[in-house]
Design a protein around this motif. Structure first.
Motif, PDB file in Angstrom:
ATOM      1  N   GLN A 136      15.050   6.364  -5.168  1.00  0.00           N
ATOM      2  CA  GLN A 136      15.800   7.752  -5.270  1.00  0.00           C
ATOM      3  C   GLN A 136      15.462   8.638  -6.455  1.00  0.00           C
ATOM      4  OE1 GLN A 136      20.115   7.928  -6.208  1.00  0.00           O
ATOM      5  NE2 GLN A 136      20.183   9.129  -4.072  1.00  0.00           N
ATOM      6  N   PRO A 137      15.104   8.061  -7.682  1.00  0.00           N
ATOM      7  CA  PRO A 137      14.828   9.089  -8.741  1.00  0.00           C
ATOM      8  C   PRO A 137      13.204   9.573  -8.655  1.00  0.00           C
ATOM      9  CG  PRO A 137      15.559   7.031  -9.570  1.00  0.00           C
ATOM     10  CD  PRO A 137      15.202   6.698  -7.849  1.00  0.00           C
ATOM     11  N   ARG A 138      12.398   8.794  -7.900  1.00  0.00           N
ATOM     12  CA  ARG A 138      10.882   9.099  -7.669  1.00  0.00           C
ATOM     13  C   ARG A 138      10.529   9.904  -6.617  1.00  0.00           C
ATOM     14  NH1 ARG A 138       5.635   5.280  -8.791  1.00  0.00           N
ATOM     15  NH2 ARG A 138       4.083   6.656  -8.053  1.00  0.00           N
ATOM     16  N   LEU A 139      11.401   9.851  -5.374  1.00  0.00           N
ATOM     17  CA  LEU A 139      11.128  10.370  -4.213  1.00  0.00           C
ATOM     18  C   LEU A 139      12.199  11.238  -3.601  1.00  0.00           C
ATOM     19  CD1 LEU A 139       9.410   7.310  -2.113  1.00  0.00           C
ATOM     20  CD2 LEU A 139       8.163   9.052  -3.433  1.00  0.00           C
ATOM     21  N   THR A 140      11.909  12.345  -3.010  1.00  0.00           N
ATOM     22  CA  THR A 140      12.825  13.032  -2.514  1.00  0.00           C
ATOM     23  C   THR A 140      13.556  12.409  -1.317  1.00  0.00           C
ATOM     24  OG1 THR A 140      11.405  14.525  -1.002  1.00  0.00           O
ATOM     25  CG2 THR A 140      11.563  15.456  -3.141  1.00  0.00           C
ATOM     26  N   ASP A 141      14.622  13.263  -0.855  1.00  0.00           N
ATOM     27  CA  ASP A 141      15.332  12.533   0.389  1.00  0.00           C
ATOM     28  C   ASP A 141      14.365  12.588   1.534  1.00  0.00           C
ATOM     29  OD1 ASP A 141      17.643  11.876  -1.071  1.00  0.00           O
ATOM     30  OD2 ASP A 141      18.902  13.621  -0.409  1.00  0.00           O
ATOM     31  N   ALA A 142      13.797  13.893   1.598  1.00  0.00           N
ATOM     32  CA  ALA A 142      12.870  13.995   2.603  1.00  0.00           C
ATOM     33  C   ALA A 142      11.694  12.812   2.937  1.00  0.00           C
ATOM     34  CB  ALA A 142      12.202  15.406   2.770  1.00  0.00           C
ATOM     35  N   GLU A 143      11.059  12.614   1.531  1.00  0.00           N
ATOM     36  CA  GLU A 143      10.018  11.652   1.536  1.00  0.00           C
ATOM     37  C   GLU A 143      10.546  10.235   1.938  1.00  0.00           C
ATOM     38  OE1 GLU A 143       7.240  13.654  -1.960  1.00  0.00           O
ATOM     39  OE2 GLU A 143       8.961  12.634  -2.580  1.00  0.00           O
ATOM     40  N   ILE A 144      11.776   9.813   1.277  1.00  0.00           N
ATOM     41  CA  ILE A 144      12.450   8.501   1.564  1.00  0.00           C
ATOM     42  C   ILE A 144      12.607   8.413   3.180  1.00  0.00           C
ATOM     43  CG2 ILE A 144      14.528   7.055   1.431  1.00  0.00           C
ATOM     44  CD1 ILE A 144      14.566   7.996  -1.580  1.00  0.00           C
ATOM     45  N   ARG A 145      13.096   9.310   3.807  1.00  0.00           N
ATOM     46  CA  ARG A 145      13.408   9.398   5.211  1.00  0.00           C
ATOM     47  C   ARG A 145      12.223   9.344   6.158  1.00  0.00           C
ATOM     48  NH1 ARG A 145      17.154  12.942   7.650  1.00  0.00           N
ATOM     49  NH2 ARG A 145      18.711  11.507   8.357  1.00  0.00           N
ATOM     50  N   MET A 146      11.195  10.145   5.471  1.00  0.00           N
ATOM     51  CA  MET A 146       9.840   9.850   6.211  1.00  0.00           C
ATOM     52  C   MET A 146       9.472   8.445   6.160  1.00  0.00           C
ATOM     53  SD  MET A 146       7.361  13.061   4.930  1.00  0.00           S
ATOM     54  CE  MET A 146       7.969  14.368   4.124  1.00  0.00           C
ATOM     55  N   LEU A 147       9.371   7.969   4.866  1.00  0.00           N
ATOM     56  CA  LEU A 147       9.033   6.580   4.806  1.00  0.00           C
ATOM     57  C   LEU A 147       9.527   5.480   5.595  1.00  0.00           C
ATOM     58  CD1 LEU A 147       8.255   5.869   1.024  1.00  0.00           C
ATOM     59  CD2 LEU A 147       6.655   5.487   2.822  1.00  0.00           C
ATOM     60  N   ALA A 148      11.018   5.752   5.828  1.00  0.00           N
ATOM     61  CA  ALA A 148      11.899   4.925   6.654  1.00  0.00           C
ATOM     62  C   ALA A 148      11.601   5.024   7.994  1.00  0.00           C
ATOM     63  CB  ALA A 148      13.234   5.350   6.360  1.00  0.00           C
ATOM     64  N   LEU A 149      11.175   6.175   8.662  1.00  0.00           N
ATOM     65  CA  LEU A 149      10.612   6.316  10.023  1.00  0.00           C
ATOM     66  C   LEU A 149       9.276   5.747  10.060  1.00  0.00           C
ATOM     67  CD1 LEU A 149      11.592  10.110  10.707  1.00  0.00           C
ATOM     68  CD2 LEU A 149      12.458   7.950  11.740  1.00  0.00           C
ATOM     69  N   TYR A 150       8.579   5.743   9.155  1.00  0.00           N
ATOM     70  CA  TYR A 150       7.238   5.010   9.083  1.00  0.00           C
ATOM     71  C   TYR A 150       7.322   3.592   9.210  1.00  0.00           C
ATOM     72  CZ  TYR A 150       2.542   3.726   7.517  1.00  0.00           C
ATOM     73  OH  TYR A 150       1.137   3.302   7.459  1.00  0.00           O
ATOM     74  N   VAL A 151       8.007   2.957   8.496  1.00  0.00           N
ATOM     75  CA  VAL A 151       8.331   1.485   8.217  1.00  0.00           C
ATOM     76  C   VAL A 151       8.970   1.108   9.546  1.00  0.00           C
ATOM     77  CG1 VAL A 151       9.504  -0.255   7.071  1.00  0.00           C
ATOM     78  CG2 VAL A 151       8.404   1.558   5.532  1.00  0.00           C
ATOM     79  N   GLU A 152       9.906   1.838  10.052  1.00  0.00           N
ATOM     80  CA  GLU A 152      10.626   1.294  11.213  1.00  0.00           C
ATOM     81  C   GLU A 152       9.612   1.121  12.273  1.00  0.00           C
ATOM     82  OE1 GLU A 152      14.497   3.233  13.415  1.00  0.00           O
ATOM     83  OE2 GLU A 152      12.838   4.637  13.489  1.00  0.00           O
ATOM     84  N   GLY A 153       8.340   2.093  12.217  1.00  0.00           N
ATOM     85  CA  GLY A 153       7.454   1.983  13.375  1.00  0.00           C
ATOM     86  C   GLY A 153       6.440   0.996  13.194  1.00  0.00           C
ATOM     87  N   LEU A 154       6.527   0.470  11.802  1.00  0.00           N
ATOM     88  CA  LEU A 154       5.448  -0.646  11.574  1.00  0.00           C
ATOM     89  C   LEU A 154       5.401  -1.837  12.555  1.00  0.00           C
ATOM     90  CD1 LEU A 154       5.124  -0.623   7.870  1.00  0.00           C
ATOM     91  CD2 LEU A 154       3.566   0.140   9.302  1.00  0.00           C
ATOM     92  N   HIS A 155       6.495  -2.484  12.968  1.00  0.00           N
ATOM     93  CA  HIS A 155       6.549  -3.601  13.758  1.00  0.00           C
ATOM     94  C   HIS A 155       6.084  -3.041  15.183  1.00  0.00           C
ATOM     95  CE1 HIS A 155      10.279  -1.785  15.410  1.00  0.00           C
ATOM     96  NE2 HIS A 155       9.979  -2.548  16.416  1.00  0.00           N
ATOM     97  N   THR A 156       6.003  -2.057  15.454  1.00  0.00           N
ATOM     98  CA  THR A 156       5.394  -1.739  16.890  1.00  0.00           C
ATOM     99  C   THR A 156       3.955  -1.565  16.692  1.00  0.00           C
ATOM    100  OG1 THR A 156       7.386  -0.224  17.724  1.00  0.00           O
ATOM    101  CG2 THR A 156       5.501   0.046  18.741  1.00  0.00           C
TER     102      THR A 156
END
Length: 292
Positions: free
Chosen positions: A265-285
């Motif tokens: 949270q201190p380093r990345l913005t909310d938008a960047e954190i949520r982008m990463l969450a979507l990206y990681v969510e798709g890694l298993h696929t």
């Protein structure tokens, strides 16, 4: 002793140095070199005058043009941020189902998140989230704290065992170091954990099974399949964070484990954190597609 003389061909005096008949002339510096030195000195003075150059304690001379690369970079960053404010704002505020249903927004998010992952996550979790010793694999369906974008956002934002007050907290006790179990008991429990790939036998009266139920089941579950949300992994599959061999399991039981993930949270913005969450969510696929 060296003796100077005048060269009959060039008219210059010699320096008195003689190398096997080759005499060194005391000739003047070529005029083109003098002009070059003069031009470079004049150029340096002009640059010193126009641009920041001289250190002045905690600051520096600004120059007549007032140029400042920090200000220029900050302006460029502000311009770029403003140019993408429409879709980054949507990523920071829209619910994940709405984002997933928007191909253009998802495309922008995943393209940007790939670079963010490489810069912030890949050093520990490996390229493509393949994981490594001590770092969970992100390209499968096995999760300690939940694998949806919503869950991953919380993990990214607050970390695991981080200083953030809302961090996930999980710690494997040091059964040997802290005297919770004896050496022979740890040896028995090590052997029992290695048999869990076949599943837990109900009402198993063996010493290993009893030790497991008394000391491990509270976190890993009576069936040893782990408890998502507690950070306790499944012990019945072949997916190991630190290793499933006898020596590693014994070391884990002796000294415990406490994995740490930073709070981003201190380093990345909310938008960047949520982008990463979507990206990681798709890694298993993506990992499943690569395996086929």
């Amino acid at each position: 002793m060296s003796v100077t003389e005048r060269d009959i061909f060039s008219g210059y005096m010699t320096t008195g140095h003689d190398w096997n008949g080759i005499k060194e002339l005391n000739s003047p510096i070529p005029r083109v070199v003098l002009w070059f030195m003069l031009v470079t000195h004049v150029y340096a003075v002009i640059i010193w005058t126009l641009y920041p150059a001289w250190p002045l304690g905690n600051t520096h001379s600004m120059g007549l043009l007032g140029g400042d690369q920090k200000i220029a970079v900050a302006a460029d960053v502000a311009t770029a941020t403003a140019a993408r404010a429409d879709w980054t704002t949507a990523l920071a505020t829209e619910d994940f189902d709405t984002i997933r249903a928007n191909p253009d927004l998802m495309g922008r998010a995943l393209a940007t998140a790939g670079q963010l992952f490489g810069e912030n996550c890949q050093a520990c979790h490996g390229a493509g989230g393949m994981g490594g010793p001590g770092f969970p694999r992100l390209s499968d369906d096995i999760w300690l704290w939940g694998g949806t974008a919503e869950d991953i956002t919380v993990t990214l934002r607050y970390g695991i065992n981080s200083p953030h007050p809302d961090t996930h907290v999980a710690q494997m006790p040091a059964f040997g170091r802290d005297g919770l179990l004896s050496g022979p008991e740890i040896a028995v429990l090590t052997g029992y954990v290695q048999t869990l790939g076949a599943g837990v036998v109900p009402d198993d009266p063996s010493e290993g099974a009893v030790l497991f139920q008394e000391n491990c089941a509270a976190c890993h579950g009576a069936d040893a399949k782990g408890v998502e949300g507690l950070g306790a992994p499944n012990l019945t599959d072949a997916d190991w964070i630190y290793g499933g061999d006898s020596a590693t399991i014994r070391l884990t039981l002796l000294n415990g484990r406490q994995g740490v993930m930073p709070a981003w949270q201190p380093r990345l913005t909310d938008a960047e954190i949520r982008m990463l969450a979507l990206y990681v969510e798709g890694l298993h696929t993506k990992g499943a597609e690569d395996a086929q």
